[in-house]
Design an enzyme around this catalytic site. Structure first.
Site, PDB file in Angstrom:
ATOM      1  N   LYS A  88       0.832  -1.212   0.000  1.00 46.73           N
ATOM      2  CA  LYS A  88       0.000   0.000   0.000  1.00 46.73           C
ATOM      3  C   LYS A  88       0.865   1.261   0.000  1.00 46.73           C
ATOM      4  O   LYS A  88       1.070   1.887   1.044  1.00 46.73           O
ATOM      5  CB  LYS A  88      -0.903   0.004   1.237  1.00 46.73           C
ATOM      6  CG  LYS A  88      -1.850  -1.174   1.309  1.00 46.73           C
ATOM      7  CD  LYS A  88      -2.627  -1.116   2.629  1.00 46.73           C
ATOM      8  CE  LYS A  88      -3.145  -2.454   3.045  1.00 46.73           C
ATOM      9  NZ  LYS A  88      -3.115  -2.662   4.492  1.00 46.73           N
TER      10      LYS A  88
ATOM     11  N   GLY B 115      -0.950  -6.396  10.955  1.00 49.85           N
ATOM     12  CA  GLY B 115      -1.325  -6.810   9.600  1.00 49.85           C
ATOM     13  C   GLY B 115      -0.530  -8.000   9.086  1.00 49.85           C
ATOM     14  O   GLY B 115      -0.321  -8.984   9.788  1.00 49.85           O
TER      15      GLY B 115
HETATM   16  N1  LIG Z   1       6.857  -7.039  -4.729  1.00 50.70           N
HETATM   17  C1  LIG Z   1       5.562  -7.120  -4.475  1.00 50.70           C
HETATM   18  N2  LIG Z   1       4.658  -7.002  -5.447  1.00 50.70           N
HETATM   19  C2  LIG Z   1       3.330  -7.086  -5.193  1.00 50.70           C
HETATM   20  N3  LIG Z   1       2.818  -7.277  -3.964  1.00 50.70           N
HETATM   21  C3  LIG Z   1       3.678  -7.384  -2.960  1.00 50.70           C
HETATM   22  C4  LIG Z   1       5.081  -7.307  -3.155  1.00 50.70           C
HETATM   23  N4  LIG Z   1       5.669  -7.446  -1.944  1.00 50.70           N
HETATM   24  C5  LIG Z   1       4.689  -7.621  -1.038  1.00 50.70           C
HETATM   25  N5  LIG Z   1       3.493  -7.585  -1.625  1.00 50.70           N
HETATM   26  C6  LIG Z   1       2.184  -7.805  -0.997  1.00 50.70           C
HETATM   27  O1  LIG Z   1       1.926  -6.826  -0.028  1.00 50.70           O
HETATM   28  C7  LIG Z   1       0.874  -7.285   0.769  1.00 50.70           C
HETATM   29  C8  LIG Z   1       0.914  -6.658   2.130  1.00 50.70           C
HETATM   30  O2  LIG Z   1       0.913  -5.270   1.968  1.00 50.70           O
HETATM   31  P1  LIG Z   1       0.323  -4.293   3.058  1.00 50.70           P
HETATM   32  O3  LIG Z   1       0.736  -2.920   2.657  1.00 50.70           O
HETATM   33  O4  LIG Z   1      -1.108  -4.610   3.241  1.00 50.70           O
HETATM   34  O5  LIG Z   1       1.172  -4.717   4.363  1.00 50.70           O
HETATM   35  P2  LIG Z   1       0.671  -4.980   5.840  1.00 50.70           P
HETATM   36  O6  LIG Z   1       1.802  -5.478   6.646  1.00 50.70           O
HETATM   37  O7  LIG Z   1      -0.570  -5.832   5.832  1.00 50.70           O
HETATM   38  O8  LIG Z   1       0.279  -3.582   6.337  1.00 50.70           O
HETATM   39  P3  LIG Z   1      -0.805  -3.263   7.438  1.00 50.70           P
HETATM   40  O9  LIG Z   1      -0.201  -3.771   8.700  1.00 50.70           O
HETATM   41  O10 LIG Z   1      -0.893  -1.804   7.378  1.00 50.70           O
HETATM   42  O11 LIG Z   1      -2.077  -3.968   7.073  1.00 50.70           O
HETATM   43  C9  LIG Z   1       1.038  -8.787   0.837  1.00 50.70           C
HETATM   44  O12 LIG Z   1      -0.175  -9.400   0.490  1.00 50.70           O
HETATM   45  C10 LIG Z   1       2.125  -9.077  -0.195  1.00 50.70           C
HETATM   46  O13 LIG Z   1       1.818 -10.158  -1.052  1.00 50.70           O
END
Ligand SMILES: Nc1ncnc2c1ncn2[C@@H]1O[C@H](COP(=O)(O)OP(=O)(O)OP(=O)(O)O)[C@@H](O)[C@H]1O
Ligand SMILES: O=C(O)[C@H](O)COP(=O)(O)O
Length: 393
Positions: free
Chosen positions: A197, A350
């Site tokens: 995000k 998360g």
């Molecule tokens: N290189 C990448 N390309 C696409 N998606 C990715 C990549 N690296 C990580 N992700 C995806 O990012 C998602 C998590 O992102 P997010 O920003 O929701 O993190 P988070 O730790 O859940 O944050 P929060 O704690 O705020 O919910 C995972 O589902 C993962 O598959």
């Protein structure tokens, strides 16, 4: 924390409206992870043990103001009953006659869970009438829902306008741990930001640059920065309108002497799946039709070394698509380094919390926050509405 907590007030003989965050993962009507329920037990047991009548309130999912069968809190009440070793009464309504009747039948030490507060359209609107209805149920408001503290809703904020309002133990612990980490950090202080995000996290990066010694960037978030540096990123995740901000933050980090770590090599794939063709390439060699889905081996090693040499580490967001085995190594390496470091490790909710759990490192972390968005907004330096309205010390 400069807010009153349940330690500061007499609860004996009082009826307490206690907001908790029981927004837990469920599958087929069963709670699949009760971390958030367990995290609220100290507060609930303090209240029951000291002679209060306890009314618990929580949201579950996003039912948008109407009753949704699968989002009823009955399975949560069952699990809570097991954990507390006492019957938890559950109502099918958020407020009204059924709830009033149930409250009138409570004895000191009893626990009642009202229905998912988001079944009522007034909850997310912070409707004054609903907030007043919650306040009318009780003598005291206790907010222990750190995970929902970034929401200004009737049961997290509005209710505090009408009756004395204090923090529960979980809320206090989360605010103290995250607050201490950010305001008086052990050094070297390292923040690791990943995930997908970009829009949500770019503000956190800005605030963190003012505080940390090392900033590590990974996950899908990294490629907006990589592209901003002038490299081709193929089909990797890109937030084009954030490239200027990315450049600005890299400049700010340099000016402030903050070490800004970006991937040097990555795992690229020709499809978003485990069966895709994949290879490891240098960051300036991402092929046009391929997508970077994890950090590469050199980057893993570098990030692990920085983590091991840090005295305080905050982590929010996975390094790659860790849900798919082939792209989980970067996230695994960071989780492993965090489990080995002598430094104090804080996981910001998360997916990162799910990842440390999945790879078996959760018990090695010093603090795994129950808040996803809440911990992020806290780290961003924003005031949380669920905390702001509590009574000052
Ligand atoms: N290189 C990448 N390309 C696409 N998606 C990715 C990549 N690296 C990580 N992700 C995806 O990012 C998602 C998590 O992102 P997010 O920003 O929701 O993190 P988070 O730790 O859940 O944050 P929060 O704690 O705020 O919910 C995972 O589902 C993962 O598959
Ligand atoms: O799971 C969370 O982050 C909290 O319970 C808040 O949920 P929400 O994003 O639906 O407000």
């Amino acid at each position: 924390m400069n807010k009153q907590t349940i330690r500061d007030v007499e609860v004996n003989g009082k009826t307490v409206f206690c907001r908790v965050d029981f927004n837990v993962p469920m599958s087929d009507g069963e709670v699949t992870d009760d971390t958030r329920i367990k995290a609220a037990l100290p507060t609930i047991q303090h209240l029951t043990g000291n002679g209060a009548k306890v009314i618990l309130a929580s949201h579950l999912g996003r039912p948008k103001g109407e009753a949704v069968q699968e989002l009823r809190l009955d399975p949560v009440a069952d699990r809570l009953s097991d954990l507390l070793g006492q019957t938890v009464t559950k109502t099918d309504e958020v407020y009204g006659d059924e709830v009033s009747q149930a409250i009138s039948e409570l004895n000191s030490g009893d626990v009642l869970l009202i229905e998912n507060v988001r079944f009522h359209p007034g909850e997310e609107k912070n409707d004054a009438e609903l907030a007043k209805a919650f306040a009318d149920m009780a003598d005291l408001f206790v907010n222990d829902a750190f995970g929902a503290a970034h929401r200004a809703h009737a049961s997290t904020a509005g209710v505090a306008e009408y009756i004395p309002a204090v923090a529960g133990f979980l809320m206090e612990k989360e605010i103290n741990v995250l607050g201490k980490a950010l305001s008086n950090p052990e050094r070297p202080f390292t923040a690791i930001v990943g995930g997908a995000k970009v829009k949500d996290k770019i503000g956190v990066i800005d605030n963190l640059i003012d505080k940390v010694d090392n900033l590590i960037i990974g996950g899908g978030l990294a490629y907006t920065f990589v592209k901003a540096l002038g490299h081709e990123i193929g089909k990797s995740l890109l937030e084009e309108d954030k490239m200027d901000l990315a450049r600005e933050y890299m400049k700010k980090a340099e000016e402030k002497g903050v070490n800004f770590y970006m991937p040097e090599d990555v795992v690229v794939a020709d499809d978003f799946s485990d069966s895709a063709n994949k290879k490891e390439v240098a960051i300036d060699s991402i092929p046009a039709d391929w997508e970077a889905l994890d950090i590469g081996p050199k980057t893993r090693e570098k990030y692990a070394n920085v983590i091991k040499e840090s005295n305080l580490i905050i982590w929010n967001g996975p390094m790659g698509v860790f849900e798919i085995e082939s792209f989980a190594n970067g996230t695994k390496a960071v989780a492993e380094a965090l489990s080995q470091t002598e430094g104090y490790s804080v996981i910001g909710g998360g997916d990162s919390a799910a990842a440390v759990e999945k790879f078996g490192y959760a018990s090695d972390m010093n603090h795994v926050s129950t808040g996803g968005g809440a911990s992020l907004e806290f780290m961003e330096g924003k005031e949380l509405p669920g905390v702001a309205l509590l009574n000052d010390k």
